[in-house]
Scaffold this motif. Structure first.
Motif, PDB file in Angstrom:
ATOM      1  N   ALA A  90       0.924  -1.227  -0.018  1.00  0.00           N
ATOM      2  CA  ALA A  90       0.150   0.024   0.013  1.00  0.00           C
ATOM      3  C   ALA A  90       0.913   1.302   0.054  1.00  0.00           C
ATOM      4  CB  ALA A  90      -0.908   0.134   1.232  1.00  0.00           C
ATOM      5  N   PRO A  91       0.435   2.269  -0.668  1.00  0.00           N
ATOM      6  CA  PRO A  91       1.172   3.506  -0.541  1.00  0.00           C
ATOM      7  C   PRO A  91       1.303   4.079   0.883  1.00  0.00           C
ATOM      8  CG  PRO A  91      -0.861   3.960  -1.686  1.00  0.00           C
ATOM      9  CD  PRO A  91      -0.643   2.474  -1.495  1.00  0.00           C
ATOM     10  N   ASP A  92       2.017   5.192   1.032  1.00  0.00           N
ATOM     11  CA  ASP A  92       1.948   6.068   2.219  1.00  0.00           C
ATOM     12  C   ASP A  92       0.454   6.744   2.389  1.00  0.00           C
ATOM     13  OD1 ASP A  92       2.628   7.524   4.468  1.00  0.00           O
ATOM     14  OD2 ASP A  92       4.264   8.837   3.711  1.00  0.00           O
ATOM     15  N   SER A  93       0.153   6.283   3.699  1.00  0.00           N
ATOM     16  CA  SER A  93      -1.332   6.790   4.168  1.00  0.00           C
ATOM     17  C   SER A  93      -1.162   8.206   4.271  1.00  0.00           C
ATOM     18  CB  SER A  93      -1.739   6.080   5.235  1.00  0.00           C
ATOM     19  OG  SER A  93      -0.828   6.268   6.341  1.00  0.00           O
ATOM     20  N   SER A  94      -0.021   8.980   4.532  1.00  0.00           N
ATOM     21  CA  SER A  94      -0.044  10.213   4.954  1.00  0.00           C
ATOM     22  C   SER A  94      -0.065  11.276   3.661  1.00  0.00           C
ATOM     23  CB  SER A  94       1.315  10.449   5.619  1.00  0.00           C
ATOM     24  OG  SER A  94       2.356  10.258   4.888  1.00  0.00           O
ATOM     25  N   VAL A  95      -0.012  10.450   2.423  1.00  0.00           N
ATOM     26  CA  VAL A  95      -0.136  11.471   1.309  1.00  0.00           C
ATOM     27  C   VAL A  95      -1.378  11.324   0.704  1.00  0.00           C
ATOM     28  CG1 VAL A  95       0.990  11.536  -1.061  1.00  0.00           C
ATOM     29  CG2 VAL A  95       2.505  10.646   0.767  1.00  0.00           C
ATOM     30  N   ASN A  96      -2.131  12.205   0.638  1.00  0.00           N
ATOM     31  CA  ASN A  96      -3.610  12.343   0.341  1.00  0.00           C
ATOM     32  C   ASN A  96      -3.666  12.241  -1.056  1.00  0.00           C
ATOM     33  OD1 ASN A  96      -6.179  11.902   0.559  1.00  0.00           O
ATOM     34  ND2 ASN A  96      -6.649  14.302   1.264  1.00  0.00           N
ATOM     35  N   ASN A  97      -3.260  11.443  -1.951  1.00  0.00           N
ATOM     36  CA  ASN A  97      -3.097  11.651  -3.326  1.00  0.00           C
ATOM     37  C   ASN A  97      -4.168  10.463  -3.949  1.00  0.00           C
ATOM     38  OD1 ASN A  97      -2.608  11.054  -6.078  1.00  0.00           O
ATOM     39  ND2 ASN A  97      -0.285  11.988  -5.969  1.00  0.00           N
ATOM     40  N   HIS A  98      -5.373  10.784  -4.473  1.00  0.00           N
ATOM     41  CA  HIS A  98      -6.182   9.832  -4.884  1.00  0.00           C
ATOM     42  C   HIS A  98      -5.873   9.012  -5.952  1.00  0.00           C
ATOM     43  CE1 HIS A  98     -10.256   8.237  -5.154  1.00  0.00           C
ATOM     44  NE2 HIS A  98     -10.272   8.387  -6.263  1.00  0.00           N
ATOM     45  N   GLN A  99      -5.348   9.762  -6.734  1.00  0.00           N
ATOM     46  CA  GLN A  99      -4.775   9.046  -7.924  1.00  0.00           C
ATOM     47  C   GLN A  99      -4.023   7.974  -7.734  1.00  0.00           C
ATOM     48  OE1 GLN A  99      -3.197  11.160 -11.146  1.00  0.00           O
ATOM     49  NE2 GLN A  99      -2.835   9.684 -12.404  1.00  0.00           N
ATOM     50  N   LEU A 100      -2.947   8.242  -6.950  1.00  0.00           N
ATOM     51  CA  LEU A 100      -1.802   7.213  -6.351  1.00  0.00           C
ATOM     52  C   LEU A 100      -2.541   5.791  -5.555  1.00  0.00           C
ATOM     53  CD1 LEU A 100       0.938   6.326  -5.819  1.00  0.00           C
ATOM     54  CD2 LEU A 100       0.934   7.680  -3.626  1.00  0.00           C
ATOM     55  N   HIS A 101      -3.325   6.619  -4.735  1.00  0.00           N
ATOM     56  CA  HIS A 101      -3.939   5.477  -3.764  1.00  0.00           C
ATOM     57  C   HIS A 101      -4.895   4.372  -4.691  1.00  0.00           C
ATOM     58  CE1 HIS A 101      -2.268   7.011  -0.246  1.00  0.00           C
ATOM     59  NE2 HIS A 101      -3.020   8.076  -0.152  1.00  0.00           N
ATOM     60  N   HIS A 102      -5.691   5.309  -5.566  1.00  0.00           N
ATOM     61  CA  HIS A 102      -6.705   4.299  -6.284  1.00  0.00           C
ATOM     62  C   HIS A 102      -5.736   3.191  -7.277  1.00  0.00           C
ATOM     63  CE1 HIS A 102      -9.433   3.471  -9.661  1.00  0.00           C
ATOM     64  NE2 HIS A 102     -10.327   3.302  -8.721  1.00  0.00           N
ATOM     65  N   SER A 103      -4.796   3.720  -7.924  1.00  0.00           N
ATOM     66  CA  SER A 103      -3.856   2.960  -8.714  1.00  0.00           C
ATOM     67  C   SER A 103      -3.498   1.632  -7.782  1.00  0.00           C
ATOM     68  CB  SER A 103      -2.707   3.853  -9.584  1.00  0.00           C
ATOM     69  OG  SER A 103      -1.926   4.088  -8.258  1.00  0.00           O
ATOM     70  N   VAL A 104      -2.935   1.784  -6.717  1.00  0.00           N
ATOM     71  CA  VAL A 104      -2.290   0.862  -6.050  1.00  0.00           C
ATOM     72  C   VAL A 104      -3.441  -0.190  -5.312  1.00  0.00           C
ATOM     73  CG1 VAL A 104      -0.705   0.244  -4.111  1.00  0.00           C
ATOM     74  CG2 VAL A 104      -0.117   2.078  -5.767  1.00  0.00           C
ATOM     75  N   ASN A 105      -4.316   0.587  -4.467  1.00  0.00           N
ATOM     76  CA  ASN A 105      -5.277  -0.089  -3.658  1.00  0.00           C
ATOM     77  C   ASN A 105      -6.365  -0.665  -4.151  1.00  0.00           C
ATOM     78  OD1 ASN A 105      -3.515   0.768  -1.303  1.00  0.00           O
ATOM     79  ND2 ASN A 105      -4.708   2.628  -0.948  1.00  0.00           N
ATOM     80  N   VAL A 106      -6.559  -0.050  -5.412  1.00  0.00           N
ATOM     81  CA  VAL A 106      -7.726  -0.705  -6.229  1.00  0.00           C
ATOM     82  C   VAL A 106      -7.376  -1.453  -7.517  1.00  0.00           C
ATOM     83  CG1 VAL A 106     -10.041  -0.099  -7.334  1.00  0.00           C
ATOM     84  CG2 VAL A 106      -9.075   1.213  -5.146  1.00  0.00           C
ATOM     85  N   VAL A 107      -6.850  -0.780  -8.389  1.00  0.00           N
ATOM     86  CA  VAL A 107      -6.268  -1.458  -9.588  1.00  0.00           C
ATOM     87  C   VAL A 107      -5.305  -2.362  -9.132  1.00  0.00           C
ATOM     88  CG1 VAL A 107      -5.144  -1.111 -11.689  1.00  0.00           C
ATOM     89  CG2 VAL A 107      -6.540   0.904 -11.027  1.00  0.00           C
TER      90      VAL A 107
END
Length: 557
Positions: A90-107
């Motif tokens: 999972a990416p760093d939770s402190s970085v509130n970057n929706h595109q990054l989180h979606h690409s890793v946590n969902v895709v």
């Protein structure tokens, strides 16, 4: 190696909790472990090189695979021949970057599920988060798995983790794949590069004195070995045939140390254990939120220019001020999970592992401070830095009297100086007229030598004036060449300050300048390293910003 190898995969295998899981899996002797992570190769720390992980990599019972979860081909390659996948990336939770989180946590999670199905992996254990049920507004007290996902999550990380979790649960039973999700609450322990280092950095910068909220919010923390143990329990439950696997699969489980504690008490125990003061000053969350929004917006504007991820964000303020405790009965009943390391023991091990960050290991300044040197290391330095409190207090009283009689009346500088000289002349004249003794008291006369300006001092002053003039001429010549940007900025800044002071009334200069001098130098002396570091970072940031803007400007031509 065993004749019949059983391979498991740990995605994000170089992360904090994942490293502990990898070592526990190797130590069990039941698994050959494939570590999948973003890095092109694995870089072991000295203790890992000499430990069980280094030995396993050399023997072949552990492998490293470079894999980007956003690339399905990478994930398939990592999962080939595996029986179990522990999806912890999972990416760093402190970085509130929706595109990054979606690409890793969902895709990325969808790619992991597809790879498991294609490679005929039997079990998938997904590391989720309790934040999937947290809206950032309402506290959670002894929450269980019946709590639904909120309409709006606290941040992009939580929202996308919830999407990933839902995908994993939905995929349970597809082509024989059994899945479940572990929701560990606030992981801590040795090897963590976020919680304890951030706390210590705040303590050394003087920022750990503050409590956000009322300080009574309860929290569930989980020692890292208990988190790892929960993943092992989940794998074993899914590996059982029949009712046990059926009840365990397709579910999400909260995992904690089962010992709720006040959030700020937990932080205080770590700080005190490392020799720092515990936080005491309470600041309402409502006061911190506007500041957090400003910081977050500033980061969004300057992130592309190298600005560091801020610690103060709205989502973090909510996390620090709300209660979040969870019930682990379901994990205990269906997975057989109970903590193997109590909270106090986990705290003890954590504090011991960060001995190098103790307060007494922090290098202190030797010799006089920069503030003392800048002020000439003489009477002025002793006065402004309160080294001689009697002298400093006398100076303050004299300045107050001077302000009352000469400044507050609204005189101009020329009028104030002339009035001061007139009073000095009157004092000297009266002093000269007085007899040598009055009522038995001796009146000491001021010798004329006190007003004499020594030739050597005059010579030095002349040299200083000449040197200053020559430096100014050299600076002017350098400016004419148009190459020294630093000098240009210094000159412009100095002239702006001079014009500002010239346009400011004497009264305002005195009211602002005198208190500032007595306070600012004291603060700088006590926080010298932190202020110097902040100035260095600020200057570096603006120079990087200038460089990038210049490059973009040149590229656009």
């Amino acid at each position: 190696m065993a004749t019949e190898e059983k391979w498991c995969v740990v995605t994000g295998g170089r992360g904090f909790a994942a490293r502990h899981l990898v070592e526990m899996l190797i130590r069990s002797g039941k698994w050959s472990v494939r570590i999948a992570d973003l890095g092109p190769s694995i870089k072991l720390e000295p203790n890992e090189e000499q430990g069980i992980l280094g030995e396993a990599l050399r023997s072949g019972s552990a492998q490293y695979v470079s894999a980007d979860l956003r690339d399905k081909a990478h994930v398939i390659k990592a999962c080939q021949g595996a029986e179990v996948v522990f999806h912890m990336a999972a990416p760093d939770s402190s970085v509130n970057n929706h595109q990054l989180h979606h690409s890793v946590n969902v895709v990325g999670t969808k790619n992991v599920i597809d790879a498991c199905i294609e490679c005929k992996v039997k079990r998938l254990i997904y590391t989720s988060s309790p934040s999937v049920v947290f809206d950032g507004v309402h506290g959670i007290f002894n929450g269980d798995e019946s709590i639904p996902y909120p309409p709006k999550h606290n941040d992009s990380y939580s929202a996308t983790k919830a999407e990933g979790e839902a995908l994993v649960i939905k995929s349970n039973g597809t082509n024989g794949l059994l899945t479940c999700c572990i929701r560990p609450s606030s992981i801590f322990g040795p090897g963590d590069k976020l919680l304890v280092p951030s706390l210590v950095a705040a303590a050394r910068a003087g920022k750990s004195k503050f409590i956000i909220g009322d300080g009574n919010n309860m929290y569930d923390f989980t020692y890292v070995e208990n988190v790892v143990h929960a993943h092992i329990c989940a794998e074993q439950a899914l590996a059982n045939e029949g009712v046990v696997a059926e009840r365990a699969s397709g579910q999400a489980y909260f995992v904690t140390n089962m010992e709720p504690i006040k959030f700020w008490e937990f932080m205080s125990l770590i700080l005190e254990g490392l020799g720092y003061e515990r936080p005491r000053i309470k600041i309402p969350a409502s006061v911190m939120m506007p500041m957090a929004y400003i910081v977050e917006q500033t980061y969004k504007m300057f992130a592309s220019y190298g600005m560091r991820v801020p610690q103060l964000t709205p989502s973090r303020v909510r996390l620090l001020s709300c209660s979040r405790t969870f019930n682990c009965s379901k994990a205990k009943d269906r997975l057989g999970y109970t903590p193997i390391v109590p909270l106090q023991e986990g705290l003890k091990r954590t504090i011991e592992s960060y001995a190098h960050l103790r307060a007494d290991c922090w290098p202190r300044r030797d010799g006089p401070s920069k503030a003392f040197i800048y002020l000439g290391s003489g009477k002025v330095a002793h006065t402004l830095l309160w080294k001689d409190k009697k002298q400093s207090l006398t100076a303050v009283l004299v300045l107050i009297a001077f302000y009352h009689y000469f400044i507050a009346s609204g005189y101009t500088i020329i009028t104030a100086v002339s009035k001061l000289l007139m009073m000095a002349s009157l004092f000297l004249f009266v002093h000269g007229v007085l007899p040598s003794k009055i009522l038995g008291y001796t009146i000491e006369k001021i010798p004329a030598s006190n007003f004499h300006f020594p030739e050597e001092a005059a010579h030095r002053s002349a040299l200083v004036v000449g040197s200053t003039w020559n430096s100014a001429v050299d600076a002017l010549i350098s400016l004419c060449k148009g190459k020294d940007w630093k000098l240009f900025i210094k000159v412009v800044f100095s002239l702006l300050m001079l014009s500002f002071l010239g346009a400011t009334s004497l009264q305002r200069v005195f009211v602002i300048g005198v208190p500032f001098a007595f306070i600012a130098f004291c603060v700088y002396e006590k926080k010298e390293e932190e202020i110097d570091g902040l100035i260095h970072e600020t200057v570096s940031f603006f120079w990087k910003l200038k460089s990038k803007i210049t490059k973009k400007f040149l590229a656009s031509k």
